[in-house]
Design an enzyme around this catalytic site. Structure first.
Site, mmCIF file in Angstrom:
data_model
loop_
_atom_site.group_PDB
_atom_site.id
_atom_site.type_symbol
_atom_site.label_atom_id
_atom_site.label_comp_id
_atom_site.label_asym_id
_atom_site.label_seq_id
_atom_site.Cartn_x
_atom_site.Cartn_y
_atom_site.Cartn_z
ATOM 1 N N CYS A 102 52.118 -1.666 35.472
ATOM 2 C CA CYS A 102 51.507 -2.197 34.256
ATOM 3 C C CYS A 102 50.231 -2.887 34.709
ATOM 4 C CB CYS A 102 52.446 -3.186 33.556
ATOM 5 S SG CYS A 102 51.669 -3.998 32.138
ATOM 6 N N CYS A 105 49.385 -6.180 32.523
ATOM 7 C CA CYS A 105 50.210 -7.398 32.595
ATOM 8 C C CYS A 105 51.377 -7.155 33.539
ATOM 9 C CB CYS A 105 50.626 -7.909 31.218
ATOM 10 S SG CYS A 105 51.254 -6.679 30.055
ATOM 11 N N SER A 106 52.577 -6.966 33.013
ATOM 12 C CA SER A 106 53.742 -6.871 33.899
ATOM 13 C C SER A 106 54.882 -6.090 33.249
ATOM 14 C CB SER A 106 54.229 -8.272 34.250
ATOM 15 O OG SER A 106 54.505 -8.985 33.051
ATOM 16 N N CYS A 107 54.573 -5.204 32.288
ATOM 17 C CA CYS A 107 55.613 -4.481 31.545
ATOM 18 C C CYS A 107 56.523 -3.715 32.496
ATOM 19 C CB CYS A 107 54.963 -3.528 30.551
ATOM 20 S SG CYS A 107 53.907 -4.383 29.356
#
Lengths: 201, 237
Positions: A102, A105-107
């Site tokens: 991701c 972000c951090s999905c």
């Protein structure tokens, strides 16, 4: 707070201050924290994804359903939920290797892998895996993907959550699903590492 | 927005720091911090898209260096303040207090069965972003498309490294909440979502790209247009 990056002590104080106010607002409680922590420390983790992979390796009809609609196929095993409402599984083959990221972000697919490791959320992996994937896999993870194998990086920019179905290793004929699940690593479902080696018996 | 958080393709950030046997929560403060996400989501302080946009507005130097959950803290406190739920002066005062008295207790409070039931329900059920729409999907698998080269100031999921690039639609996933409206307080306004495959050479250029790799990136319908006639992409499925 100082300019720049706050210290652990500064962040801890800020979090506790905010927590105290949210508690007074009735928005959260300490037992809510304990329950959430218990879920993500003990209940929801990569052992769930490993179970799905082992079943897909053992049952061709399940594998077909998993590749067709991962969300529904995982539900058959009681696996579903937050940050994995809409999942798709990417099947590795002899000629194609997948990895997920991701960049924005951090999905990450929480229901099957739990919460992501820190390196997945940090800038180094996010910036480089889309640009020099083979090099990052080899140099940062010690995972060599031959140049003849196409690497496909899936960047989770939407709410779709992707994860990798690694190849079943040779030498596992006749293994039970429980035995197979033991071979499946978190990193193999992100696409940055192999499944565990099968020891010759 | 063209922020530092949009990291895809950035050079010079160094090697990936892989830590073996890392705990799920590395510090005690990370536990209540993580819990604030479902708690404040339930309280209506933000949706997932505006939560992300909150992190994007951090000081970029702090964003790159701070522990991950500091991003969540920044977004959540700003959303709680904007919602009128938290008085910023009081938050500062209590921060000073807990900094001087780190072991001071939290306020006494009644536990809430309702909140535990919420957690037990939302974790396995989730909160899907799929939404019905009357809009017709303009694209289908196999279409050759180009990402529009525009730079909105607010929240968007148009990563800079795919803008202006041409790829092939490989999947249509249905319609979902649109981040460019939802993340900016403008409602859900659902749009169709597709996965587009980009050959590495299209993104990084011959001589710099791994010749046998590709990136799959999800776009909402307004992010893409049909590529000019005659455009082709390598490695289309």
């Amino acid at each position: 707070m100082s300019n720049g990056v706050p210290s652990q002590e500064e962040i801890a104080a800020r979090v506790k201050a905010l927590e105290s106010m949210l508690i007074e607002n009735g928005v959260m409680t300490t037992s809510m924290v304990d329950r959430i922590v218990d879920i993500y420390e003990n209940e929801v983790g990569p052992q769930l994804g490993a179970k799905v992979v082992a079943k897909a390796w053992s049952d061709p009809e399940y594998r077909a359903r998993l590749l067709d609609d991962a969300t529904e196929a995982c539900k058959e095993l009681g696996i579903s939920g937050l940050q994995g409402e809409d999942m798709r599984v990417l099947e590795d083959t002899d000629s194609v290797h997948h990895a997920i990221v991701c960049t924005l972000c951090s999905c990450y697919p929480w229901p099957v892998l739990g919460l992501p490791p820190n390196w997945y959320k940090e800038p180094q992996y996010r910036s480089r895996i889309v640009r020099e994937p083979r090099k990052v896999l080899a140099e940062d993870f010690g995972y060599d993907v031959p140049e003849s194998t196409e690497i496909r990086i899936w960047d989770s920019s939407s709410e779709m959550r992707y994860w990798v179905l690694p190849q079943r290793p040779a030498g596992t004929d006749g293994w039970t699903e429980d035995q197979l699940a033991e071979l499946v690593t978190r990193d193999s479902m992100i696409g940055v590492g192999p499944v565990k080696e099968v020891s010759a018996s | 927005m063209n922020g530092v958080f949009d990291l895809g393709g950035t050079d010079g950030l160094g090697p990936v720091v892989v830590v073996d046997d890392e705990p799920v929560f590395r510090a005690e403060w990370e536990k209540p911090m993580f819990t604030m996400f479902p708690a404040c989501f339930r309280a209506g302080y933000f949706g997932v898209d505006s939560f992300r946009h909150g992190m994007e507005k951090m000081d970029p130097a702090v964003y790159l260096k701070a522990p991950y959950y500091e991003h969540w803290l920044y977004s959540i406190e700003n959303h709680a303040i904007a919602a009128g739920a938290i008085d910023p002066a009081e938050l500062d005062r209590r921060t000073e207090y807990y900094l001087a008295n780190p072991d001071a207790p939290l306020p006494e409070h009644e536990q809430s069965e309702e909140l535990i039931e919420f957690v037990n329900a939302v974790v396995p059920a989730g909160a899907t972003a799929i939404r019905e729409t009357d809009k017709v999907a303009r694209f289908r698998a196999g279409d050759v498309v180009t990402v529009t080269d525009v730079s909105p100031f607010g929240h968007t999921r148009r990563a800079r490294y795919v803008r202006g690039k041409t790829g092939t639609v490989v999947a249509h996933h249905g319609s979902f909440i649109y981040p460019d409206t939802a993340g900016n307080g403008l409602g859900e306004d659902p749009e169709h979502v597709y996965t587009v495959k980009f050959a590495a050479e299209e993104l990084w250029g011959a001589g710099y790209a791994d010749p046998n790799s590709s990136v799959y990136f999800d776009v909402w319908d307004p992010y893409i247009e049909f590529a000019p006639e005659g455009s082709t992409t390598e490695g289309a499925e």
